[in-house]
Design an enzyme around this catalytic site. Structure first.
Site, mmCIF file in Angstrom:
data_model
loop_
_atom_site.group_PDB
_atom_site.id
_atom_site.type_symbol
_atom_site.label_atom_id
_atom_site.label_comp_id
_atom_site.label_asym_id
_atom_site.label_seq_id
_atom_site.Cartn_x
_atom_site.Cartn_y
_atom_site.Cartn_z
ATOM 1 N N SER A 7 -22.056 60.230 -26.582
ATOM 2 C CA SER A 7 -21.653 60.435 -25.075
ATOM 3 C C SER A 7 -21.193 59.290 -24.358
ATOM 4 O O SER A 7 -20.672 59.113 -23.263
ATOM 5 C CB SER A 7 -23.119 60.763 -24.408
ATOM 6 O OG SER A 7 -24.191 59.805 -24.797
ATOM 7 N N CYS A 69 -24.614 61.114 -31.062
ATOM 8 C CA CYS A 69 -25.286 61.329 -29.955
ATOM 9 C C CYS A 69 -26.566 62.353 -30.391
ATOM 10 O O CYS A 69 -26.228 63.594 -30.656
ATOM 11 C CB CYS A 69 -24.497 61.928 -28.940
ATOM 12 S SG CYS A 69 -25.430 62.327 -27.380
ATOM 13 N N GLU A 157 -29.590 50.607 -20.599
ATOM 14 C CA GLU A 157 -28.104 50.078 -20.243
ATOM 15 C C GLU A 157 -28.130 48.962 -19.012
ATOM 16 O O GLU A 157 -27.177 48.551 -19.063
ATOM 17 C CB GLU A 157 -27.296 51.501 -19.789
ATOM 18 C CG GLU A 157 -27.354 52.238 -20.861
ATOM 19 C CD GLU A 157 -26.424 53.683 -20.722
ATOM 20 O OE1 GLU A 157 -25.881 53.574 -19.557
ATOM 21 O OE2 GLU A 157 -26.347 54.221 -21.690
ATOM 22 N N CYS A 189 -32.847 59.207 -30.118
ATOM 23 C CA CYS A 189 -31.911 58.845 -29.157
ATOM 24 C C CYS A 189 -31.228 57.682 -29.601
ATOM 25 O O CYS A 189 -31.821 56.696 -30.455
ATOM 26 C CB CYS A 189 -32.514 58.441 -27.825
ATOM 27 S SG CYS A 189 -31.461 57.743 -26.300
HETATM 28 N N1 DGL Z 1 -26.502 59.245 -26.836
HETATM 29 C C1 DGL Z 1 -27.743 59.961 -26.100
HETATM 30 C C2 DGL Z 1 -28.853 60.496 -27.211
HETATM 31 O O1 DGL Z 1 -28.721 59.825 -28.103
HETATM 32 C C3 DGL Z 1 -28.268 58.955 -24.942
HETATM 33 C C4 DGL Z 1 -27.432 58.784 -23.762
HETATM 34 C C5 DGL Z 1 -27.130 60.130 -23.156
HETATM 35 O O2 DGL Z 1 -27.928 60.659 -22.529
HETATM 36 O O3 DGL Z 1 -25.836 60.243 -23.097
HETATM 37 O O4 DGL Z 1 -29.294 61.432 -26.835
#
Ligand code: DGL
Length: 270
Positions: A7, A69, A157, A189
């Protein structure tokens, strides 16, 4: 070429693990920064965005695409795999994380933390259930605790990894998992490896942490063993390309910290 999709820049924690293990491959990393974060979006939106991004990587001739992601892996991986039917190979991060947790757990008390999207999808629960790890939320004998931690992504972030506010929020999120005597906690995550030290401190030495980023990169070794034809097809000139759908400067600045090296980032329209 291996395509890594996320993402945003968070998936660079997955890329970092891949580069550590397989620096010789050619990689293209695509972060959909224009639509990040995915965590709070509906399943329909995550699915539509993921398919669009994967279409882009397919057009770039990636033979292997990793959905780094967790939110996209939970809510859209199956749709992507059904669309492309193995050409190219599309893999996510949930299954490797679950398999690693099952290898590591001593008492079967497995916990998962992730974005709201990951938790509401129940994808980890379904995956664990396949291995007979039951989830009975109202039952004291519940052997699995699942917890959404939506504030962690923005805090990381914002560069607040070592901030007291992050520690306080983390303690609050992890309390029920600690009380449930979780012995293995999946960091579901892309961003959470950055908080690994603090999570380990709070959960204590009786709880092992499973990074979905590391588990995904480790699992690819046996995948290649089972699919030598795919391994043969992947180009190995050590090329790396970093693409984002928006904000290349922010991507380079924060993403560089995730990856642990300076990167040149290009903006693309998809
Ligand atoms: N990349 C997302 C995940 O691993 C975290 C950031 C988002 O919510 O886009 O779930």
């Amino acid at each position: 070429m291996i395509g890594i999709f996320d993402s945003g820049f968070g998936g660079l924690t997955v890329m970092k693990e891949y580069l550590r293990k397989y620096p010789e491959f050619d990689y293209v990393y695509l972060g959909d920064q224009a639509n990040a974060p995915y965590g709070p979006h509906s399943k329909e939106r995550v699915e539509a965005l993921t398919l669009k991004n994967i279409d882009f990587l397919v057009k770039k001739d990636c033979e292997l695409i990793i959905v780094a992601c967790n939110t996209a892996s939970a809510e859209a991986l199956r749709a992507a795999q059904q669309k492309y039917k193995g050409k190219p190979t599309i893999l996510g991060v949930l299954v490797p994380a679950v398999e690693e947790a099952l290898k590591q757990t001593r008492f079967g008390n497995i916990g998962v933390i992730g974005t709201s999207g990951v938790i509401k999808s129940k994808a980890y629960e379904r995956e664990l259930a396949k291995y007979g790890v039951l989830y009975v939320p109202s039952d004291k004998r519940s052997r699995k605790e699942i917890k959404a931690c939506p504030l962690l992504v923005p805090l990381i972030e914002e560069g607040l990894v070592d901030h007291p506010a992050t520690r306080m929020i983390l303690k609050n999120y992890l309390r029920p998992l600690k009380h449930a005597n979780i012995d293995t906690l999946i960091l579901g995550c892309t961003h959470y490896p950055l908080l690994q030290k603090e999570i380990a401190r709070i959960m204590g030495k009786n709880c092992q942490l499973i990074s979905s980023a590391k588990a995904a990169a480790d699992a690819i070794e046996s995948y290649f063993e089972a699919h030598p034809d795919l391994l043969k097809k992947l180009s190995k000139k050590g090329k790396r390309q970093y693409l984002t759908t928006d904000c290349p400067e922010r991507f380079a600045e924060i993403g560089g910290k995730f990856l642990g090296e300076r990167i040149k980032v290009e903006k693309v329209e998809i």
